[in-house]
Write a protein that holds these residues in place. Structure first.
Motif, PDB file in Angstrom:
ATOM      1  N   ASP A 141       3.650  -1.190   3.735  1.00 13.68           N
ATOM      2  CA  ASP A 141       3.270   0.152   3.319  1.00 13.68           C
ATOM      3  C   ASP A 141       4.541   0.909   2.977  1.00 13.68           C
ATOM      4  N   VAL A 166      -2.555   4.584   6.075  1.00 17.14           N
ATOM      5  CA  VAL A 166      -2.080   3.457   5.260  1.00 17.14           C
ATOM      6  C   VAL A 166      -1.273   2.498   6.132  1.00 17.14           C
ATOM      7  N   HIS A 215       0.859  -1.182   0.000  1.00 15.95           N
ATOM      8  CA  HIS A 215       0.000   0.000   0.000  1.00 15.95           C
ATOM      9  C   HIS A 215       0.895   1.231   0.000  1.00 15.95           C
TER      10      HIS A 215
END
Length: 81
Positions: free
Chosen positions: A48, A35, A21
């Motif tokens: 992330d 996130v 992400h």
């Protein structure tokens, strides 16, 4: 978006899917901490990455070819738990 799903509600159902992400460091709409929180809730198969200097409306289109070339993987030591 009243009919949208809350990502936290589906985190466990996608926990075995390798995923990355991305968040822009200058994003005030979906900031990096959001996130990161989701990726942490998913667990070993989620990463992330913060893209420095990019906002929500930034030049993501220029970066997508590079970002899509990254292959997500589950962290081996945690994925087997």
């Amino acid at each position: 978006m009243p009919d949208s799903l809350n990502p936290a509600d589906v985190a466990t159902s996608v926990a075995n899917i390798p995923q990355i992400h991305f968040a822009g460091s200058d994003d005030t709409i979906i900031p990096p901490m959001i996130v990161h929180g989701f990726a942490s809730k998913v667990g070993a198969c989620a990463q992330d990455r913060v893209i420095e200097g990019l906002s929500h409306e930034g030049a993501w289109d220029v970066l997508w070819p590079q970002l899509l070339a990254l292959r997500p993987r589950c962290a081996p030591e945690e994925a087997s738990r």
